[in-house]
Write a protein that holds these residues in place. Structure first.
Motif, PDB file in Angstrom:
ATOM      1  N   LEU B  97      15.826 -59.245 -79.716  1.00 61.31           N
ATOM      2  CA  LEU B  97      16.184 -58.859 -81.085  1.00 61.31           C
ATOM      3  C   LEU B  97      16.702 -57.428 -81.173  1.00 61.31           C
ATOM      4  O   LEU B  97      16.895 -56.899 -82.258  1.00 61.31           O
ATOM      5  CB  LEU B  97      14.970 -58.998 -81.994  1.00 61.31           C
ATOM      6  CG  LEU B  97      14.691 -60.415 -82.486  1.00 61.31           C
ATOM      7  CD1 LEU B  97      13.351 -60.475 -83.163  1.00 61.31           C
ATOM      8  CD2 LEU B  97      15.766 -60.877 -83.437  1.00 61.31           C
ATOM      9  N   ALA B 100      19.266 -56.150 -83.726  1.00 63.09           N
ATOM     10  CA  ALA B 100      19.141 -56.849 -85.007  1.00 63.09           C
ATOM     11  C   ALA B 100      18.550 -55.887 -86.030  1.00 63.09           C
ATOM     12  O   ALA B 100      17.969 -54.871 -85.650  1.00 63.09           O
ATOM     13  CB  ALA B 100      18.234 -58.054 -84.835  1.00 63.09           C
ATOM     14  N   ASN B 104      14.077 -57.729 -89.218  1.00 70.66           N
ATOM     15  CA  ASN B 104      13.877 -58.993 -88.476  1.00 70.66           C
ATOM     16  C   ASN B 104      12.715 -58.869 -87.497  1.00 70.66           C
ATOM     17  O   ASN B 104      11.885 -59.763 -87.386  1.00 70.66           O
ATOM     18  CB  ASN B 104      15.146 -59.355 -87.703  1.00 70.66           C
ATOM     19  CG  ASN B 104      16.267 -59.768 -88.625  1.00 70.66           C
ATOM     20  OD1 ASN B 104      16.183 -59.503 -89.830  1.00 70.66           O
ATOM     21  ND2 ASN B 104      17.289 -60.392 -88.100  1.00 70.66           N
TER      22      ASN B 104
END
Lengths: 386, 306
Positions: B97, B100, B104
């Protein structure tokens, strides 16, 4: 060829006829609501199994007019979840009645829902007086006693043992506050002196600050009004701080989980609960045998017999008055001297069972033992004295 | 208020502060190296306590009797297991991730925390109920008036502080620490210098998680109790402590941890309102501090991250 066809047809006809009585029984839905997850779920799951046992036994009874289906819902011991599942059960018109709630905070929040939807319920564990006495809802009944009866007996009993001073700790939910209010009231009436009161959070972990204050006040007894997880923490942390006072609590900690959590320190803890111990009741041994026979993984725990009795009463009501909510409410209204495994049940005008015996308990050798049967009562063992 | 009572409150506050500081240092390590807030940290701690408790049950079943030896084995196994868990979380959830939006990562770790917590409740035998953590340190104590000094608490406090010093030494004095600091300051340059970025992240998460396991074992020994939801509030407090001290600053996390414990103690013992409001008071003061000094008490100096 023709003969075999006729034989086949006859066989099918026979099978249909044999199955007819079973098929003829109408299926009626009933619900159980309690904490199936979270810190007090051991009691909720024990209650659910016990209600399930009542349904299973009724379905196995050939005399039963209906076939029953149990819908189990989890209130998580949280008011918001409780109202959601109460609405779910009440909105399902196929559910005729329900055995509901161990946690007072949840029951208090959900009673309006049952009234609005006209769903008859019997509370199987929650003890706050407001659940029945705080309203005039015909749909709401309670099989166990209230915290008023419990604390009246508790205060009289404990002052009778010669203790003089108390520090009170209670969780600040409606349940803990109610326990505190009634225990303090009856304690004063019986000549007990309260040195200090501490309201604590229902999910608090550290009590060393409150207990350090309590230690300085040096009470004969530390009393706790709340549920098992906090009861375990307070008992353990009392020991860490070297507090020698006797530990006393309420029905909220009477569970196997308290003894597992507190270990050896549970020994000598005093608490009070509505109803006779299940083994002492006429139907108690039968209930325990049937429970074991049904093969549930979890124990019925302290309030299982109440859930069983509440569900049995509901099933009796449906059998007698028919599977209609209004008819069941009316039937429950007239319940008087009804024999159940937790004793005789008579509902007053608020739907409250008016004959709840209170049993005094003490932990002895890792078990909740009725005071009168214990070695503490006989004088063989001694409670803590400062 | 007599001196013994004040001393007892301070001793209680120090023990709580130590546990909070150990959790907060984990938060600060993760933030320092990757700018992420791992909200499942409190539940990782719960896994640490439960793995320690399981190891204890296994050793008892095997017939081990020496409590201190059991404690050492239990602590090492628990820390090793949770270190691996931390590394796996970094590999499976955090690194993929990277890049991101931070929200998130925050949401995913929040959900992971729920999964970790609920998995104990559902799958650990009798997982919904509180359990009794054994007292594995000698329970010698001595009382002076209202003050009771416990040997086990003293050992826990000293070993906890030594653990924080050890982490600090790893970061300041070792090659691994240098790599962590390099990555935290400039990822691209660190990569150009031949530092294996992913490996450094895994190790940092393993280190922070092992520290949570240590905090968990300390918690178990101090309170003699463990439950599936114990990490929830500890995580929130550890996070607040890291924030109020200054994210990315280990000294800040320590200060934040002890400050929070002190505020709770004052809230419960010295202020006139009911002690149920002690958390409201402590979090309230944290809000005020954050409003006055948004980067935390010790601030987040770009050159001294981690």
């Amino acid at each position: 060829m023709k003969l075999s066809k006729i034989l086949c047809l006859a066989l099918v006809l026979l099978m249909v006829l044999a199955a007819a009585p079973a098929l003829a029984k109408k299926t009626v839905k009933v619900a159980f609501i309690g904490p199936l997850t979270g810190g007090v779920s051991a009691i909720g799951v024990g209650g659910r199994n016990s209600a399930d046992l009542a349904v299973r036994l009724r379905n196995a009874d050939p005399k039963a007019k209906y076939h029953y289906e149990l819908v189990s819902l989890d209130d998580e011991c949280k008011p918001n979840s409780g109202v959601q599942v109460a609405t779910k059960a009440a909105a399902d018109k196929k559910i005729i009645a329900a055995a509901t709630h161990y946690c007072s905070v949840v029951a208090l929040a959900a009673v309006d829902v049952y009234h609005r939807f006209g769903l008859p319920v019997i509370v199987w564990g929650a003890v706050h007086p407001g659940i029945t006495y705080g309203n005039k809802y015909k749909e709401v009944h309670r099989i166990n006693g209230t915290m008023i009866n419990q604390n009246e007996v508790a205060a009289k009993f404990i002052t009778g043992l010669g203790y003089k001073t108390w520090v009170l700790l209670y969780d600040t939910t409606d349940y803990g506050k109610g326990m505190h209010e009634y225990f303090a009231k009856y304690l004063k009436k019986n000549g007990g002196k309260i040195l200090g009161s501490f309201g604590v959070n229902a999910d608090q972990q550290d009590f060393t600050a409150e207990l350090t204050q309590a230690k300085k006040l040096n009470p004969d007894v530390i009393w706790f009004g709340g549920l098992t997880p906090l009861g375990v923490r307070i008992r353990l942390q009392m020991e860490k701080l070297g507090i020698k006072s006797q530990f006393q609590s309420c029905s909220g900690i009477i569970s196997d989980a308290f003894i597992t959590g507190a270990g050896n320190l549970a020994e000598g803890t005093i608490a009070f609960r509505e109803g006779e111990p299940v083994e002492n009741l006429p139907g108690g041994k039968w209930f325990l045998k049937e429970y074991e026979k049904a093969g549930y993984k979890e124990a019925p725990d302290a309030f299982g017999p109440f859930a069983f009795a509440a569900m049995n009463l509901i099933l009796d009501g449906i059998e007698a008055a028919g599977p209609k909510r209004k008819a069941v409410v009316k039937w429950l209204d007239n319940v008087k001297d009804y024999k159940t495994i937790v004793g005789s049940v008579t509902f007053d005008e608020h739907g409250q069972n008016i004959s709840p015996a209170i049993t005094k308990y003490v932990v002895q050798d890792g078990k909740w033992v009725p005071w009168k049967n214990s070695e503490y009562a006989s004088g063989k063992r001694k409670l803590k004295r400062r | 208020m007599d001196i013994g009572l004040i001393g007892q409150h301070i001793a209680n506050g120090l023990m709580m502060g130590l546990i909070y500081a150990l959790v907060a240092v984990g938060f600060t390590l993760f933030f320092g190296v990757l700018d992420v807030i791992k909200f499942s940290h409190g539940d990782v701690l719960t896994w640490g306590v439960f793995s320690a408790f399981s190891m204890y049950l296994l050793l008892s079943w095997m017939g081990f009797e020496h409590p201190v030896l059991i404690l050492v084995i239990v602590a090492i196994v628990s820390m090793a297991f949770i270190a691996v868990l931390g590394g796996v979380i970094a590999k499976v959830l955090i690194i993929p991730l990277k890049g991101a939006p931070p929200l998130n990562v925050l949401l995913i770790t929040l959900m992971l925390g729920t999964v970790l917590r609920e998995s104990i409740r559902l799958f650990y035998p009798d997982g919904a109920n509180p359990k009794h953590f054994p007292a594995l340190l000698p329970d010698w104590s001595h009382s002076w008036g209202n003050f009771t000094l416990r040997f086990d608490n003293t050992v826990m406090l000293i070993s906890g502080l030594l653990m924080i010093v050890l982490v600090q030494l790893i970061i300041k004095r070792t090659k691994l620490g240098m790599a962590i600091r390099a990555v935290s300051q400039d990822e691209e340059t660190a990569r150009l210098m031949g530092i294996n970025f992913n490996l450094v992240v895994y190790i940092t998460f393993a280190l922070g998680s092992a520290l949570a396991a240590f905090a968990g074992v300390t918690y178990g020994l101090y309170y003699n109790e463990l439950s599936f939801n114990m990490g929830l509030l500890l995580g929130a407090i550890g996070f607040s402590a890291a924030a109020v001290g200054g994210f990315g600053n280990i000294y800040g996390a320590i200060v934040g941890g002890f400050l929070f414990a002190m505020l709770q103690t004052i809230g419960a013992a010295a202020l006139p309102f009911a002690s149920a409001y002690k958390d409201v008071f402590a979090f309230g003061v944290v809000i005020v501090i954050m409003a006055i000094k948004p980067t935390g008490l010790l601030g987040e100096k770009e050159t001294e991250r981690v």
